[in-house]
Design a protein around this motif. Sequence first.
Motif, PDB file in Angstrom:
ATOM      1  N   MET A   1       0.845  -1.197   0.000  1.00 33.71           N
ATOM      2  CA  MET A   1       0.000   0.000   0.000  1.00 33.71           C
ATOM      3  C   MET A   1       0.876   1.241   0.000  1.00 33.71           C
ATOM      4  O   MET A   1       1.752   1.399   0.831  1.00 33.71           O
ATOM      5  N   ASP A   2       0.673   2.158  -0.963  1.00 37.11           N
ATOM      6  CA  ASP A   2       1.506   3.337  -1.030  1.00 37.11           C
ATOM      7  C   ASP A   2       0.941   4.448  -0.177  1.00 37.11           C
ATOM      8  O   ASP A   2      -0.122   4.345   0.401  1.00 37.11           O
ATOM      9  N   ASN A   3       1.706   5.588  -0.102  1.00 38.79           N
ATOM     10  CA  ASN A   3       1.311   6.682   0.774  1.00 38.79           C
ATOM     11  C   ASN A   3      -0.004   7.311   0.366  1.00 38.79           C
ATOM     12  O   ASN A   3      -0.786   7.758   1.204  1.00 38.79           O
ATOM     13  N   ASN A   4      -0.284   7.391  -0.964  1.00 43.48           N
ATOM     14  CA  ASN A   4      -1.538   7.977  -1.400  1.00 43.48           C
ATOM     15  C   ASN A   4      -2.724   7.164  -0.933  1.00 43.48           C
ATOM     16  O   ASN A   4      -3.769   7.680  -0.533  1.00 43.48           O
ATOM     17  N   GLU A   5      -2.589   5.836  -1.002  1.00 40.21           N
ATOM     18  CA  GLU A   5      -3.675   4.976  -0.540  1.00 40.21           C
ATOM     19  C   GLU A   5      -3.877   5.108   0.954  1.00 40.21           C
ATOM     20  O   GLU A   5      -4.980   5.059   1.462  1.00 40.21           O
ATOM     21  N   ARG A   6      -2.757   5.278   1.697  1.00 42.36           N
ATOM     22  CA  ARG A   6      -2.856   5.372   3.147  1.00 42.36           C
ATOM     23  C   ARG A   6      -3.482   6.689   3.581  1.00 42.36           C
ATOM     24  O   ARG A   6      -4.228   6.734   4.539  1.00 42.36           O
ATOM     25  N   ALA A   7      -3.112   7.778   2.885  1.00 40.57           N
ATOM     26  CA  ALA A   7      -3.506   9.089   3.356  1.00 40.57           C
ATOM     27  C   ALA A   7      -4.939   9.444   2.996  1.00 40.57           C
ATOM     28  O   ALA A   7      -5.600  10.171   3.722  1.00 40.57           O
ATOM     29  N   GLY A   8      -5.430   8.958   1.835  1.00 39.73           N
ATOM     30  CA  GLY A   8      -6.758   9.341   1.383  1.00 39.73           C
ATOM     31  C   GLY A   8      -7.843   8.418   1.917  1.00 39.73           C
ATOM     32  O   GLY A   8      -7.587   7.283   2.281  1.00 39.73           O
ATOM     33  N   TRP A   9      -9.061   8.947   1.910  1.00 39.96           N
ATOM     34  CA  TRP A   9     -10.223   8.163   2.315  1.00 39.96           C
ATOM     35  C   TRP A   9     -10.914   7.643   1.068  1.00 39.96           C
ATOM     36  O   TRP A   9     -11.318   8.426   0.201  1.00 39.96           O
ATOM     37  N   THR A  10     -11.080   6.329   0.979  1.00 40.76           N
ATOM     38  CA  THR A  10     -11.780   5.730  -0.138  1.00 40.76           C
ATOM     39  C   THR A  10     -13.280   5.727   0.132  1.00 40.76           C
ATOM     40  O   THR A  10     -13.738   6.075   1.228  1.00 40.76           O
ATOM     41  N   LYS A  11     -14.052   5.319  -0.895  1.00 34.66           N
ATOM     42  CA  LYS A  11     -15.496   5.200  -0.703  1.00 34.66           C
ATOM     43  C   LYS A  11     -15.818   4.173   0.376  1.00 34.66           C
ATOM     44  O   LYS A  11     -16.778   4.334   1.134  1.00 34.66           O
ATOM     45  N   ALA A  12     -15.011   3.122   0.433  1.00 37.12           N
ATOM     46  CA  ALA A  12     -15.222   2.099   1.466  1.00 37.12           C
ATOM     47  C   ALA A  12     -15.004   2.687   2.864  1.00 37.12           C
ATOM     48  O   ALA A  12     -15.750   2.379   3.802  1.00 37.12           O
ATOM     49  N   ASP A  13     -13.973   3.537   3.014  1.00 35.67           N
ATOM     50  CA  ASP A  13     -13.719   4.175   4.301  1.00 35.67           C
ATOM     51  C   ASP A  13     -14.897   5.048   4.718  1.00 35.67           C
ATOM     52  O   ASP A  13     -15.328   5.031   5.878  1.00 35.67           O
ATOM     53  N   LYS A  14     -15.416   5.820   3.767  1.00 39.04           N
ATOM     54  CA  LYS A  14     -16.540   6.705   4.074  1.00 39.04           C
ATOM     55  C   LYS A  14     -17.793   5.894   4.409  1.00 39.04           C
ATOM     56  O   LYS A  14     -18.552   6.252   5.310  1.00 39.04           O
ATOM     57  N   GLY A  15     -17.996   4.793   3.693  1.00 36.35           N
ATOM     58  CA  GLY A  15     -19.132   3.925   4.017  1.00 36.35           C
ATOM     59  C   GLY A  15     -18.997   3.318   5.394  1.00 36.35           C
ATOM     60  O   GLY A  15     -19.977   3.208   6.143  1.00 36.35           O
ATOM     61  N   ALA A  16     -17.744   2.922   5.741  1.00 37.64           N
ATOM     62  CA  ALA A  16     -17.503   2.369   7.070  1.00 37.64           C
ATOM     63  C   ALA A  16     -17.766   3.410   8.146  1.00 37.64           C
ATOM     64  O   ALA A  16     -18.288   3.088   9.228  1.00 37.64           O
ATOM     65  N   ALA A  17     -17.413   4.671   7.867  1.00 34.89           N
ATOM     66  CA  ALA A  17     -17.641   5.741   8.840  1.00 34.89           C
ATOM     67  C   ALA A  17     -19.137   5.949   9.077  1.00 34.89           C
ATOM     68  O   ALA A  17     -19.581   6.119  10.220  1.00 34.89           O
ATOM     69  N   VAL A  18     -19.911   5.921   7.998  1.00 36.15           N
ATOM     70  CA  VAL A  18     -21.373   6.075   8.138  1.00 36.15           C
ATOM     71  C   VAL A  18     -21.942   4.914   8.943  1.00 36.15           C
ATOM     72  O   VAL A  18     -22.771   5.103   9.854  1.00 36.15           O
ATOM     73  N   LEU A  19     -21.506   3.695   8.631  1.00 29.22           N
ATOM     74  CA  LEU A  19     -21.993   2.525   9.353  1.00 29.22           C
ATOM     75  C   LEU A  19     -21.588   2.583  10.825  1.00 29.22           C
ATOM     76  O   LEU A  19     -22.367   2.198  11.706  1.00 29.22           O
ATOM     77  N   ALA A  20     -20.374   3.079  11.095  1.00 27.54           N
ATOM     78  CA  ALA A  20     -19.918   3.204  12.481  1.00 27.54           C
ATOM     79  C   ALA A  20     -20.811   4.156  13.265  1.00 27.54           C
ATOM     80  O   ALA A  20     -21.137   3.909  14.431  1.00 27.54           O
ATOM     81  N   VAL A  21     -21.214   5.263  12.624  1.00 23.29           N
ATOM     82  CA  VAL A  21     -22.113   6.216  13.289  1.00 23.29           C
ATOM     83  C   VAL A  21     -23.466   5.567  13.568  1.00 23.29           C
ATOM     84  O   VAL A  21     -24.033   5.721  14.656  1.00 23.29           O
ATOM     85  N   VAL A  22     -23.985   4.825  12.594  1.00 22.29           N
ATOM     86  CA  VAL A  22     -25.276   4.146  12.774  1.00 22.29           C
ATOM     87  C   VAL A  22     -25.196   3.146  13.922  1.00 22.29           C
ATOM     88  O   VAL A  22     -26.094   3.081  14.779  1.00 22.29           O
ATOM     89  N   LEU A  23     -24.107   2.372  13.961  1.00 23.86           N
ATOM     90  CA  LEU A  23     -23.941   1.402  15.040  1.00 23.86           C
ATOM     91  C   LEU A  23     -23.833   2.102  16.389  1.00 23.86           C
ATOM     92  O   LEU A  23     -24.387   1.633  17.390  1.00 23.86           O
ATOM     93  N   GLY A  24     -23.127   3.235  16.419  1.00 22.51           N
ATOM     94  CA  GLY A  24     -22.994   3.974  17.666  1.00 22.51           C
ATOM     95  C   GLY A  24     -24.327   4.456  18.204  1.00 22.51           C
ATOM     96  O   GLY A  24     -24.522   4.561  19.423  1.00 22.51           O
TER      97      GLY A  24
END
Length: 208
Positions: A1-24
């Motif tokens: 995994m390169d630095n660009n992949e590590r630093a940016g948020w993918t669509k999967a990351d954003k979806g996980a964040a939304v799901l995390a809020v719902v679970l919370g």
Amino acid sequence: MDNNERAGWTKADKGAAVLAVVLGLGYVLPPIQRTVVAVWSAVLAPLAVVLPFSALLLLLAGTNGVFTALLQARLRDSDRAERLQERIEELQARLSEAREADDLSVDDLDDEQLELNRTMLAMLKANFRPLVWSTLVTVPTFLWLRWVFLAPAAGIAPAMVFVPLVGQLSWTATVVGPIKLWLAWYFGASLSTGFVARRLVRRVGLGQ
């Protein structure tokens, strides 16, 4: 995994964040908690049959510790963060020296520090990714455990557990302040397994 992949948020990351809020929200919205409990109970039911509850709790905590360590290794760019911290410390020293000498380069240094602060903010955002993904495991687990200990009719957890050097204690006994025995048991196992997992990850280089 390169630095660009590590630093940016993918669509999967954003979806996980939304799901995390719902679970919370399950902590305050009973329908979400009931859904999570139903799913988690179905997943854990076979294990609850063959394992003592104390072992099941250790397994859940250990899984969380290992999962979190792996996420941190794969999603967090520790080397870049360390380099950035070194640059900030160097800049702060230069700023201090320039101000003491009433150097005209202070304005230029202030601009550089502002840019570094923006970079650090972006790094903090990137480092938040492991927390988001680990939440998808920890929050459902806590919702399920809370249901287990607050719903005696569940009949999954025994009322008492043997604690070395202490004897029989209730799982809901207070250890210190608001901390219950089951929570201390869970966190202790999670932190210890996470510590071991992080050392192993660094040794085998999975985070590179």
